[in-house]
Design a protein around this motif. Structure first.
Motif, short mmCIF file in Angstrom:
data_model
loop_
_atom_site.label_atom_id
_atom_site.label_comp_id
_atom_site.label_asym_id
_atom_site.label_seq_id
_atom_site.Cartn_x
_atom_site.Cartn_y
_atom_site.Cartn_z
N ALA A 34 0.86 -1.18 0.00
CA ALA A 34 0.00 0.00 0.00
C ALA A 34 0.89 1.23 0.00
CB ALA A 34 -0.91 0.00 1.23
N ARG A 35 0.62 2.13 -0.91
CA ARG A 35 1.41 3.35 -1.03
C ARG A 35 0.58 4.52 -0.53
NH1 ARG A 35 6.13 4.05 -2.69
NH2 ARG A 35 6.89 6.04 -3.40
N ALA A 36 1.21 5.36 0.29
CA ALA A 36 0.59 6.60 0.77
C ALA A 36 1.63 7.70 0.63
CB ALA A 36 0.14 6.45 2.21
N GLY A 37 1.46 8.52 -0.38
CA GLY A 37 2.45 9.57 -0.64
C GLY A 37 3.76 8.97 -1.09
N ALA A 71 15.93 -10.05 1.30
CA ALA A 71 15.59 -10.33 -0.10
C ALA A 71 15.00 -9.10 -0.77
CB ALA A 71 14.62 -11.51 -0.17
N LEU A 72 14.13 -8.39 -0.06
CA LEU A 72 13.53 -7.17 -0.63
C LEU A 72 14.59 -6.09 -0.85
CD1 LEU A 72 10.15 -6.97 1.30
CD2 LEU A 72 10.50 -7.48 -1.13
N ASP A 73 15.53 -5.96 0.10
CA ASP A 73 16.62 -4.99 -0.06
C ASP A 73 17.46 -5.33 -1.28
OD1 ASP A 73 15.80 -3.59 2.17
OD2 ASP A 73 17.37 -4.38 3.49
N ASP A 74 17.80 -6.62 -1.43
CA ASP A 74 18.64 -7.04 -2.56
C ASP A 74 17.95 -6.85 -3.90
OD1 ASP A 74 20.62 -7.78 -0.78
OD2 ASP A 74 20.19 -9.94 -0.90
N ALA A 75 16.65 -7.13 -3.95
CA ALA A 75 15.91 -7.06 -5.22
C ALA A 75 15.47 -5.64 -5.56
CB ALA A 75 14.68 -7.97 -5.17
N ASP A 76 15.35 -4.78 -4.55
CA ASP A 76 14.96 -3.38 -4.74
C ASP A 76 13.68 -3.25 -5.59
OD1 ASP A 76 15.23 -0.65 -4.30
OD2 ASP A 76 16.48 -0.36 -6.10
N VAL A 78 10.59 -2.37 -4.29
CA VAL A 78 9.64 -1.39 -3.76
C VAL A 78 10.25 0.00 -3.93
CG1 VAL A 78 8.34 -0.65 -1.73
CG2 VAL A 78 8.81 -3.09 -2.08
N ARG A 79 9.53 0.86 -4.61
CA ARG A 79 10.01 2.21 -4.90
C ARG A 79 9.99 3.07 -3.64
NH1 ARG A 79 6.08 4.16 -8.23
NH2 ARG A 79 5.44 5.76 -6.78
N GLY A 80 11.06 3.77 -3.36
CA GLY A 80 11.11 4.71 -2.25
C GLY A 80 11.20 4.04 -0.90
N GLN A 81 10.85 4.80 0.13
CA GLN A 81 10.89 4.29 1.49
C GLN A 81 9.67 3.42 1.76
OE1 GLN A 81 10.99 7.86 3.82
NE2 GLN A 81 13.21 7.97 3.77
N HIS A 180 9.79 -3.93 10.34
CA HIS A 180 11.10 -3.39 9.99
C HIS A 180 10.90 -2.09 9.23
CE1 HIS A 180 13.29 -7.05 10.96
NE2 HIS A 180 12.32 -7.70 10.38
N GLY A 181 11.57 -1.06 9.61
CA GLY A 181 11.57 0.17 8.82
C GLY A 181 12.65 0.03 7.76
N GLN A 182 12.33 0.33 6.53
CA GLN A 182 13.27 0.15 5.43
C GLN A 182 13.44 1.45 4.67
OE1 GLN A 182 14.81 -2.83 4.79
NE2 GLN A 182 13.76 -3.56 6.63
N GLU A 183 14.61 1.65 4.19
CA GLU A 183 14.87 2.73 3.24
C GLU A 183 15.12 2.05 1.92
OE1 GLU A 183 14.65 5.93 4.11
OE2 GLU A 183 14.24 5.30 6.16
#
Length: 184
Positions: A34-37, A71-76, A78-81, A180-183
């Motif tokens: 879900a994207r919000a802003g 895995a999400l960090d490696d695959a990148d 998800v756009r943005g934070q 987990h908070g991710q950048e």
């Protein structure tokens, strides 16, 4: 601006997460992005395989959460934070699929039937029958899954106390969650 969901984002995340979850010996119940802003929330719902009875303990959930995050960090994908939330379906999940009923074995279930009737009993097994899959209840009743309009697990206070005592000893958490908070 309301949160936006993207089916494409869900599928991209699912394609990255599914092999990690499978290698952990778990079942990937759902993925929602879900994207919000400028931020997104990635929700990953994990469960034990349908042939296992019991709850996904918090240690195993935490291990899976860290693997999913890496895995999400490696695959990148998800756009943005984004914030990653990894949890179990919990006991309040409606029983809507055959695998949900198989996972609910040993629990008391309340069934609303398509003919308007209801029944509550402990679910012993799910077996193949002449009408398809059949729920076998501890009172001897057998109910064809096709006759069930809605099912849910009944929370049992005595059993909950017993489960919590076991959790204190073993680290179990029926509706555990890891965030987990991710950048990204």
């Amino acid at each position: 601006m309301p949160a936006e969901r993207s089916h494409t984002s869900d599928e991209r995340v699912r394609s990255v997460v599914a092999p990690v979850v499978e290698s952990a010996g778990l079942h990937l119940e759902d993925v929602r992005v879900a994207r919000a802003g400028s931020r997104s929330t990635v929700r990953v719902i994990l469960d034990l395989p349908e042939d296992q009875v019991g709850s996904l303990d918090s240690d195993r959930l935490g291990d899976a959460s860290r693997a999913v995050s890496a895995a999400l960090d490696d695959a990148d994908v998800v756009r943005g934070q984004y914030t990653l939330e990894v949890s179990t379906p919990g006991v309040s999940r409606p029983l809507t699929e055959p695998r949900h009923f198989r996972r609910a074995r040993t629990r008391r279930v309340a069934l609303d039937l398509v003919d308007g009737g209801t029944t509550t009993a402990r679910l012993v097994d799910v077996v193949d029958g002449p009408e398809g899959e059949v729920l076998v209840l501890d009172d001897g009743t057998q109910v064809a899954l096709s006759r069930v309009r809605e099912g849910k697990v009944e929370v049992e206070l005595k059993r909950l106390e017993d489960d919590e005592a076991g959790s204190a000893r073993h680290g179990d958490d029926d509706a555990g969650s890891a965030r987990h908070g991710q950048e990204g």
